[in-house]
Write a protein that holds these residues in place. Structure first.
Motif, PDB file in Angstrom:
ATOM      1  N   ARG A 264       0.851  -1.188   0.000  1.00 28.71           N
ATOM      2  CA  ARG A 264       0.000   0.000   0.000  1.00 28.71           C
ATOM      3  C   ARG A 264       0.894   1.247   0.000  1.00 28.71           C
ATOM      4  NH1 ARG A 264      -5.275  -1.396  -0.982  1.00 28.71           N
ATOM      5  NH2 ARG A 264      -5.794  -3.322   0.109  1.00 28.71           N
ATOM      6  N   LEU A 265       0.491   2.237  -0.783  1.00 31.96           N
ATOM      7  CA  LEU A 265       1.214   3.501  -0.806  1.00 31.96           C
ATOM      8  C   LEU A 265       1.131   4.171   0.563  1.00 31.96           C
ATOM      9  CD1 LEU A 265       2.633   5.741  -2.597  1.00 31.96           C
ATOM     10  CD2 LEU A 265       0.341   6.748  -2.802  1.00 31.96           C
ATOM     11  N   VAL A 266       2.279   4.607   1.101  1.00 31.08           N
ATOM     12  CA  VAL A 266       2.275   5.342   2.372  1.00 31.08           C
ATOM     13  C   VAL A 266       2.927   6.711   2.246  1.00 31.08           C
ATOM     14  CG1 VAL A 266       2.193   3.277   3.812  1.00 31.08           C
ATOM     15  CG2 VAL A 266       4.414   4.251   3.188  1.00 31.08           C
ATOM     16  N   GLY A 267       3.629   6.967   1.126  1.00 25.75           N
ATOM     17  CA  GLY A 267       4.244   8.270   0.946  1.00 25.75           C
ATOM     18  C   GLY A 267       4.747   8.445  -0.474  1.00 25.75           C
ATOM     19  N   ALA A 268       4.686   9.682  -0.966  1.00 26.95           N
ATOM     20  CA  ALA A 268       5.196  10.001  -2.301  1.00 26.95           C
ATOM     21  C   ALA A 268       5.907  11.346  -2.221  1.00 26.95           C
ATOM     22  CB  ALA A 268       4.070  10.055  -3.317  1.00 26.95           C
ATOM     23  N   HIS A 269       7.116  11.407  -2.778  1.00 29.69           N
ATOM     24  CA  HIS A 269       7.956  12.604  -2.674  1.00 29.69           C
ATOM     25  C   HIS A 269       8.583  12.872  -4.035  1.00 29.69           C
ATOM     26  CE1 HIS A 269       7.281  11.994   1.584  1.00 29.69           C
ATOM     27  NE2 HIS A 269       7.589  10.731   1.361  1.00 29.69           N
ATOM     28  N   LEU A 270       8.290  14.052  -4.587  1.00 28.05           N
ATOM     29  CA  LEU A 270       8.676  14.366  -5.956  1.00 28.05           C
ATOM     30  C   LEU A 270       9.581  15.592  -5.985  1.00 28.05           C
ATOM     31  CD1 LEU A 270       5.078  14.297  -7.534  1.00 28.05           C
ATOM     32  CD2 LEU A 270       6.446  12.357  -6.779  1.00 28.05           C
ATOM     33  N   LEU A 271      10.694  15.491  -6.653  1.00 22.99           N
ATOM     34  CA  LEU A 271      11.557  16.627  -6.943  1.00 22.99           C
ATOM     35  C   LEU A 271      11.634  16.701  -8.454  1.00 22.99           C
ATOM     36  CD1 LEU A 271      13.416  18.850  -5.795  1.00 22.99           C
ATOM     37  CD2 LEU A 271      15.294  17.210  -5.936  1.00 22.99           C
ATOM     38  N   SER A 272      10.842  17.611  -9.032  1.00 19.59           N
ATOM     39  CA  SER A 272      10.656  17.577 -10.481  1.00 19.59           C
ATOM     40  C   SER A 272       9.999  18.873 -10.945  1.00 19.59           C
ATOM     41  CB  SER A 272       9.754  16.386 -10.842  1.00 19.59           C
ATOM     42  OG  SER A 272       9.275  16.474 -12.168  1.00 19.59           O
ATOM     43  N   PRO A 273      10.212  19.256 -12.202  1.00 22.61           N
ATOM     44  CA  PRO A 273       9.337  20.297 -12.752  1.00 22.61           C
ATOM     45  C   PRO A 273       7.886  19.838 -12.633  1.00 22.61           C
ATOM     46  CG  PRO A 273      11.147  19.815 -14.260  1.00 22.61           C
ATOM     47  CD  PRO A 273      11.195  18.765 -13.183  1.00 22.61           C
ATOM     48  N   ALA A 274       7.003  20.780 -12.333  1.00 22.64           N
ATOM     49  CA  ALA A 274       5.565  20.492 -12.229  1.00 22.64           C
ATOM     50  C   ALA A 274       5.221  19.471 -11.149  1.00 22.64           C
ATOM     51  CB  ALA A 274       5.004  20.040 -13.576  1.00 22.64           C
TER      52      ALA A 274
ATOM     53  N   GLY B 279      -1.129  15.632  -6.906  1.00 26.08           N
ATOM     54  CA  GLY B 279      -2.548  15.343  -6.718  1.00 26.08           C
ATOM     55  C   GLY B 279      -2.895  13.892  -6.994  1.00 26.08           C
ATOM     56  N   GLU B 280      -2.253  13.313  -8.012  1.00 24.59           N
ATOM     57  CA  GLU B 280      -2.483  11.891  -8.315  1.00 24.59           C
ATOM     58  C   GLU B 280      -2.092  11.020  -7.129  1.00 24.59           C
ATOM     59  OE1 GLU B 280      -0.619   8.369 -11.165  1.00 24.59           O
ATOM     60  OE2 GLU B 280      -0.599  10.434 -11.900  1.00 24.59           O
ATOM     61  N   MET B 281      -0.967  11.348  -6.517  1.00 24.19           N
ATOM     62  CA  MET B 281      -0.496  10.540  -5.393  1.00 24.19           C
ATOM     63  C   MET B 281      -1.330  10.788  -4.136  1.00 24.19           C
ATOM     64  SD  MET B 281       1.568   9.132  -7.271  1.00 24.19           S
ATOM     65  CE  MET B 281       2.156   7.906  -6.128  1.00 24.19           C
ATOM     66  N   ALA B 282      -1.821  12.006  -3.962  1.00 22.65           N
ATOM     67  CA  ALA B 282      -2.708  12.286  -2.831  1.00 22.65           C
ATOM     68  C   ALA B 282      -3.997  11.484  -2.946  1.00 22.65           C
ATOM     69  CB  ALA B 282      -3.008  13.789  -2.758  1.00 22.65           C
ATOM     70  N   LEU B 283      -4.520  11.381  -4.170  1.00 20.53           N
ATOM     71  CA  LEU B 283      -5.732  10.583  -4.391  1.00 20.53           C
ATOM     72  C   LEU B 283      -5.452   9.101  -4.143  1.00 20.53           C
ATOM     73  CD1 LEU B 283      -8.669  10.353  -5.354  1.00 20.53           C
ATOM     74  CD2 LEU B 283      -7.795  10.209  -7.704  1.00 20.53           C
ATOM     75  N   ALA B 284      -4.311   8.625  -4.645  1.00 23.50           N
ATOM     76  CA  ALA B 284      -3.950   7.217  -4.437  1.00 23.50           C
ATOM     77  C   ALA B 284      -3.809   6.900  -2.955  1.00 23.50           C
ATOM     78  CB  ALA B 284      -2.649   6.909  -5.175  1.00 23.50           C
ATOM     79  N   LEU B 285      -3.221   7.828  -2.211  1.00 22.07           N
ATOM     80  CA  LEU B 285      -3.050   7.627  -0.773  1.00 22.07           C
ATOM     81  C   LEU B 285      -4.398   7.625  -0.067  1.00 22.07           C
ATOM     82  CD1 LEU B 285      -0.802   7.396   1.444  1.00 22.07           C
ATOM     83  CD2 LEU B 285      -1.047   9.871   1.739  1.00 22.07           C
ATOM     84  N   ARG B 286      -5.258   8.549  -0.440  1.00 21.30           N
ATOM     85  CA  ARG B 286      -6.576   8.642   0.187  1.00 21.30           C
ATOM     86  C   ARG B 286      -7.407   7.391  -0.064  1.00 21.30           C
ATOM     87  NH1 ARG B 286     -11.473  11.165  -1.803  1.00 21.30           N
ATOM     88  NH2 ARG B 286     -12.879  11.630  -0.080  1.00 21.30           N
ATOM     89  N   LEU B 287      -7.269   6.818  -1.263  1.00 16.73           N
ATOM     90  CA  LEU B 287      -8.043   5.624  -1.618  1.00 16.73           C
ATOM     91  C   LEU B 287      -7.384   4.331  -1.158  1.00 16.73           C
ATOM     92  CD1 LEU B 287      -9.178   6.574  -5.244  1.00 16.73           C
ATOM     93  CD2 LEU B 287     -10.473   6.793  -3.109  1.00 16.73           C
ATOM     94  N   GLY B 288      -6.183   4.434  -0.588  1.00 10.44           N
ATOM     95  CA  GLY B 288      -5.486   3.247  -0.104  1.00 10.44           C
ATOM     96  C   GLY B 288      -5.038   2.321  -1.214  1.00 10.44           C
ATOM     97  N   LEU B 289      -4.607   2.898  -2.340  1.00 11.24           N
ATOM     98  CA  LEU B 289      -4.234   2.077  -3.482  1.00 11.24           C
ATOM     99  C   LEU B 289      -2.929   1.323  -3.237  1.00 11.24           C
ATOM    100  CD1 LEU B 289      -5.018   4.283  -6.616  1.00 11.24           C
ATOM    101  CD2 LEU B 289      -6.501   2.669  -5.406  1.00 11.24           C
ATOM    102  N   ARG B 290      -2.829   0.181  -3.879  1.00  8.78           N
ATOM    103  CA  ARG B 290      -1.586  -0.582  -3.886  1.00  8.78           C
ATOM    104  C   ARG B 290      -0.689  -0.017  -4.990  1.00  8.78           C
ATOM    105  NH1 ARG B 290      -2.158  -5.701  -1.463  1.00  8.78           N
ATOM    106  NH2 ARG B 290      -0.762  -6.666  -2.989  1.00  8.78           N
TER     107      ARG B 290
END
Length: 467
Positions: free
Chosen positions: A405-415, A421-432
């Protein structure tokens, strides 16, 4: 005879938390009165998020052209600063009018004036014409925050400034010392460095962006130093001398124990913010906790019945989108719901170059909680889009638990701010993580790195060598 108005919901403060709460209250068909002593939109719209992002955008264009070796005729290229400032104010005015339009069309009564609390659900507002007493069945406090001073160094608006004055400077200074390497310090440091200001950032902690994933924060610091920003960590500022044309700061380097001195035309205070909680303290100081922030429970309720507080006033992550979400929850809770907000679900973004965005637990936080985690790293030098943009210094880092299950996402990137937002949604939905990895992302885009980093946690990345 004093004017008295009764309402189902009164809100003090029309910043992001307050005006969004007012709009949600109107959607629920409640009678709403919103009080604001300054301009609607609060600090974010008028003196913070929006003007900062505009100046970052303008100066980024300048930086890109200046540093592109394939452009010709760049000699003397610069921004017309008075026009930039004029456009900054025009953008702010447009957004303020937009918020006022929405409030009016939704039937929210906006009263402009300074409010004070008479009792737990009664406020007096001093407008330009009269004082109005507001009697409310329910009350939401959304008075926001302001830049914090140091005990020996207070903003004077000239030599010692806050982010508000920095964004309104008539011309960029030759040199600037920024106290604090958080998001505000790094973003404003980026703006003025691009304009030719010699910027020195002093941070008392061991690294910039405390609370952000260490690996990405340190990588960003190295990239910003390459861009010309001098970032000095573990620097405790202890004294300040203000002269006619400069400020001298001195203190101790906590790393070496040695004294230091640094001078600049301007000093920008960016070492935290203080809540505007005086309106509460005047009535009952027990409502406030450490730092003066108003205490609330998980449902945003204060110790006063039917009185709620949101946004910077209650502490936590001082972010406009957090305040907006809390404004919605507070209104719904005030009228019967029982919603709460999990702090790790709040995404964070720093609008430097590259941007840094994050949601969920950091590697350090996950380890402190005893989570068994898998980490997927995807460097942007393996991203076709990043290479094509000549922006391949970044990194995407995905954390998953032992159930994938996703527990954290950290991006260092343009944009990065757009992709988080995609990762926030995945985290909220408890996606694998395999669900993220096998979601089709457009090629070539930076967002493909999210899928690749997710697959890397399973040793299934396609554009990297797996372990």
């Amino acid at each position: 005879m004093k004017k008295v108005e009764k309402t189902e919901l009164a809100i003090i403060g029309a910043g992001p938390g307050g005006y969004v709460a007012a709009l949600r209250g109107a959607q629920l068909r409640k009678k709403v009165i919103l009080m604001e002593e300054d301009r609607v939109g609060g600090t974010c719209t008028n003196y913070g998020c929006i003007p900062t992002k505009y100046l970052l955008h303008e100066t980024q264009i300048l930086k890109e052209v200046r540093h592109n070796p394939r452009f010709r005729g760049k000699e003397g290229l610069n921004l017309d600063w008075p026009q930039v400032q004029q456009m900054r104010q025009s953008i702010i005015d447009r957004l303020v009018k937009g918020i006022e339009f929405l409030l009016e069309k939704n039937g929210v009564k906006l009263i402009k004036g300074k409010a004070r609390l008479i009792n737990e659900r009664c406020a007096a507002v001093a407008t330009a014409e009269e004082e109005i007493t507001i009697e409310a069945e329910r009350l939401i406090l959304a008075t926001g925050s302001r830049a914090a001073d140091l005990p020996f160094l207070k903003a004077d608006g000239t030599r010692v400034i806050t982010s508000r004055e920095a964004l309104e400077l008539e011309e960029p200074p030759g040199s600037m010392i920024i106290i604090g390497a958080g998001a505000i310090g790094l973003e404003l440091g980026s703006i003025f460095t691009r304009l030719g200001t010699r910027v020195t950032i002093l941070e008392i902690l061991a690294r910039p962006l405390p609370g952000v994933d260490r690996q990405l924060a340190e990588r960003l610091a190295r990239l910003l130093k390459r861009q010309g920003i001098e970032i000095q960590t573990q620097m405790k500022v202890e004294r300040a001398e203000i002269f006619e044309n400069k400020v001298k700061l001195s203190g101790t380097c906590l790393k070496t124990g040695q004294p230091f001195e640094v001078e600049g035309e301007k000093v920008l205070l960016a070492a935290g913010r203080r809540p505007n909680s005086e309106i509460v303290k005047q009535l009952d100081s027990a409502l406030c906790g450490p730092g003066g922030f108003v205490k609330v429970n998980e449902y945003l309720e204060t110790d006063w019945p039917q009185v709620y507080a949101v946004g910077d006033l209650i502490g936590g992550k001082l972010l406009a989108h957090k305040a907006m979400h809390e404004g919605i929850l507070a209104v719904e809770n005030a009228f019967g719901a029982r919603h709460s907000l999990e702090p790790q679900m709040i995404p964070v973004a720093v609008f430097t170059d590259p941007e840094l965005a994050s949601v969920g637990w950091t590697e350090e936080e996950a380890m402190e909680r005893g989570l068994k985690i898998k980490i997927g790293l995807f460097p942007l030098h393996a991203s076709g889009r990043a290479v094509a943009m000549e922006k391949s210094e970044g990194l995407v880092k995905i954390l998953a638990d032992d159930n994938n299950r996703l527990v954290g996402a950290h991006l260092l990137s343009p944009a990065a701010s757009e992709m988080i937002g995609e990762m926030a949604l995945a985290l909220r939905l408890g996606l694998r993580i395999e669900e993220i990895g096998r979601t089709i992302h457009v090629h070539p885009t930076l967002s493909e790195a999210l899928a690749e980093a997710s697959l890397k946690t399973l040793n299934q990345a396609l554009h990297l060598i797996n372990d």
